[in-house]
Enzyme design. Structure first.
Site, PDB file in Angstrom:
ATOM      1  N   ASP A  16       0.201  -5.513  24.916  1.00 60.40           N
ATOM      2  CA  ASP A  16       1.364  -5.926  24.142  1.00 60.40           C
ATOM      3  C   ASP A  16       2.249  -6.898  24.912  1.00 60.40           C
ATOM      4  OD1 ASP A  16       0.245  -3.913  22.620  1.00 60.40           O
ATOM      5  OD2 ASP A  16       2.165  -3.068  22.005  1.00 60.40           O
ATOM      6  N   ARG A  96      15.464   4.419  29.212  1.00 62.24           N
ATOM      7  CA  ARG A  96      15.804   3.121  28.629  1.00 62.24           C
ATOM      8  C   ARG A  96      17.098   2.509  29.160  1.00 62.24           C
ATOM      9  NH1 ARG A  96      10.836   3.526  28.434  1.00 62.24           N
ATOM     10  NH2 ARG A  96       9.778   3.412  26.428  1.00 62.24           N
ATOM     11  N   ASP A 125      13.423   2.794  20.634  1.00 64.87           N
ATOM     12  CA  ASP A 125      13.592   2.070  21.881  1.00 64.87           C
ATOM     13  C   ASP A 125      14.254   0.713  21.704  1.00 64.87           C
ATOM     14  OD1 ASP A 125      12.665   4.024  23.530  1.00 64.87           O
ATOM     15  OD2 ASP A 125      10.636   3.242  23.716  1.00 64.87           O
ATOM     16  N   SER A 179      -0.273   6.681  21.152  1.00 57.46           N
ATOM     17  CA  SER A 179       0.729   5.833  21.784  1.00 57.46           C
ATOM     18  C   SER A 179       1.450   6.692  22.804  1.00 57.46           C
ATOM     19  CB  SER A 179       1.718   5.308  20.734  1.00 57.46           C
ATOM     20  OG  SER A 179       2.784   4.625  21.356  1.00 57.46           O
TER      21      SER A 179
END
Length: 405
Positions: A16, A96, A125, A179
Site C-alpha cells: 500500500d 496513532r 485511523d 488485515s
C-alpha cells in the site's frame, strides 16, 4: 495539487505505502520524505530504506520509538485503567498520536508542506492521524490517497506496482487473509472470516499467544513493582517501560493471556469485528487496578472510573492531542502520586489472578477491617446513625406514600 512541494509519508515499505509513494510523486509531482517507525511490531523496518531509495527518495527517516511509545503513550493510558466499550485495550488507537507527532516534527525539520498516510476512508485511523496533525500544525496539508484514487482493490494495487516498476512480489509466501496491525502493545486482526460475526476465529490466526488449552499446566507467578502508577520492575528486576511491556508480552503469551474477539463501534459510524492479542496489556490492567485498590482513596478511585470511558473514547476517536484529554491526564497523573508498591499475580491458562498486593502507601488497615476484636479501632454502634441519616429521604418519601416506580 500544484502547491504541494514536499510531503512526509508514513511509510511501512509494504504494498500500500509503496504504491502511495509512487502515486504521490506522479500525481502531485512532489518530493516525498518517508518516515518508518519501529513501535515493536516485530518486523524488520530497515528494508524500508532500500525500497524508498529505489523509488528515488532522498530523505528517509527510520526510527526506533519503542521506549517513547510505552513511556509517553501506553503507560499514561494505563494509569487511567483505560478500556473502550468495556473490552478493547486501544492498542492501535494509542500508537496513532505518536506517529502523527513524528510526521509533523519531520515536516517541520524538512520544510515539507504536507503529510500523507495509508489509512482508508472507512476506518478510524484517518481520523486519528489527521486530528493529531491539525492539532500540532494547523495549516498542514493532509493527503489521504484512499480518499482520492481509484485503486480500491489489492489486484489494482498490484497492477499499479507492476506498471510503475515498484518492487513488490505478486507471488511468494501466502498472504494472510486478515488485515493486521501490530505494535508493542498488541496485534489486531480484521477481515477474512471475521466479517461473519457468527464464525469462530481460526486458531492458526493468533501470532503471539498460546491457546489457553495448550498453555502450561503449572501456573506462573510474577511480582510487579509500581512507582507512581507505572511498572518499574518485574520480579525485582528494574526495567525500562519498553522492556517491561516486552517481558509481559512474553510471559502472558506463554500462558495464553490477552486474546479478545469483539465487535466495536467505529468513529466513522459502522460496526467492525476485530480480534486482538494484548498479553502484556491485559496483565498491566489487572495489576494496576490491584495496586490502586489499596493505595487510592475511595472517592478518587470512583471518580477515575466515572471519567475513564470518556478518556477512552477520546483516545479511540483520535483526540489525544486535545485540551480535554490533556486536562484529564493531569488529573489522572496527580492521582498516581501514592500508587506505589508490589502486586503478585498468578498467570494460568488465559487467566490473570491477583494473589497479593502490598504498599508502604496502603490505605488498607487490618486493625479496622478485621472480623476479629479490633481493640476499639472501630465503634460499630456509630453505624446506626449513619444508616438512619442516609435512609432519611427514603423514609420521608415512604411516609408520604410515594411509589418507588
Amino acid at each position: 495539487m500544484a502547491d504541494v512541494k514536499k510531503v512526509v509519508l508514513a511509510y511501512s515499505g509494504g504494498l500500500d505505502t509503496s504504491v502511495i509513494l509512487k502515486w504521490l510523486q506522479d500525481t502531485y509531482n512532489c518530493e516525498v520524505v518517508t518516515f518508518t517507525a519501529d513501535l515493536g511490531q516485530g518486523e524488520e523496518v530497515e528494508p524500508a530504506r532500500a525500497k524508498a531509495k529505489a523509488l528515488g527518495v532522498k530523505e528517509i527517516y527510520i526510527e526506533d520509538l519503542r521506549e517513547e511509545f510505552v513511556r509517553d503513550f501506553v503507560f499514561p493510558m494505563f494509569r487511567a485503567n483505560t478500556i473502550y466499550e468495556g473490552e478493547y485495550l486501544l492498542g492501535t488507537s494509542i500508537a496513532r498520536p505518536l506517529i502523527a507527532k513524528r510526521l509533523i516534527e519531520i515536516a517541520n525539520e524538512t520544510g515539507a508542506d504536507a503529510i500523507s498516510h495509508g489509512a482508508t476512508g472507512k476506518g478510524n485511523d484517518q481520523v486519528r492521524f489527521e486530528l493529531g496533525a491539525y492539532a500540532l500544525k494547523p495549516g498542514v496539508k493532509v493527503i489521504a490517497p484512499w480518499r482520492e484514487w481509484d485503486l480500491l482493490s489489492r489486484e489494482k494495487l498490484m497492477d499499479y506496482a507492476e506498471t510503475h516498476g515498484i518492487p513488490i512480489e505478486r507471488h511468494g509466501k501466502k498472504k494472510s487473509p486478515y488485515s493486521m496491525d501490530a505494535n508493542l502493545l498488541h496485534i489486531s486482526y480484521e477481515g477474512g472470516v471475521l466479517e461473519d460475526t457468527w464464525t469462530e476465529h481460526e486458531e492458526d490466526m493468533w501470532k503471539w499467544t498460546t491457546s489457553p488449552e495448550k498453555a502450561p499446566d503449572t501456573p506462573t507467578y510474577i511480582e510487579l513493582t509500581y512507582r507512581k502508577g507505572d511498572i518499574v520492575a518485574i520480579d525485582g528486576k528494574e526495567m525500562t517501560p519498553a522492556q517491561v511491556l516486552t517481558e509481559l508480552n512474553r510471559i502472558g503469551g506463554i500462558n495464553g493471556i490477552g486474546r479478545l474477539d469483539i465487535v466495536e463501534n467505529r468513529y466513522v459510524g459502522m460496526k467492525s469485528r476485530g480480534c486482538y492479542e494484548t498479553p502484556g496489556g491485559t496483565i498491566m490492567l489487572k495489576a494496576h487496578r490491584a495496586i490502586e485498590s489499596i493505595t487510592l482513596d475511595r472517592e478518587v478511585a470512583h471518580l477515575k472510573d466515572e471519567l475513564m470511558p470518556r478518556y477512552a473514547k477520546l483516545i479511540y476517536t483520535g483526540y489525544w492531542w486535545s485540551p480535554e484529554r490533556e486536562m484529564l491526564q493531569q488529573m489522572i497523573d496527580a492521582s498516581q502520586e501514592y500508587v506505589n508498591g508490589v502486586v503478585r499475580l498468578k498467570l494460568y491458562k488465559g487467566n490473570v489472578i491477583v494473589v497479593g498486593r502490598k504498599s508502604d502507601d496502603s490505605l488498607f488497615d487490618a486493625n479496622i477491617a478485621t472480623f476479629e476484636e479490633d481493640g476499639g479501632a472501630y465503634n460499630q454502634a456509630d453505624a446506626a446513625g449513619f444508616i438512619k441519616l442516609n435512609a432519611l429521604r427514603m423514609r420521608i418519601a415512604a411516609n408520604k406514600g410515594r411509589k418507588l416506580f
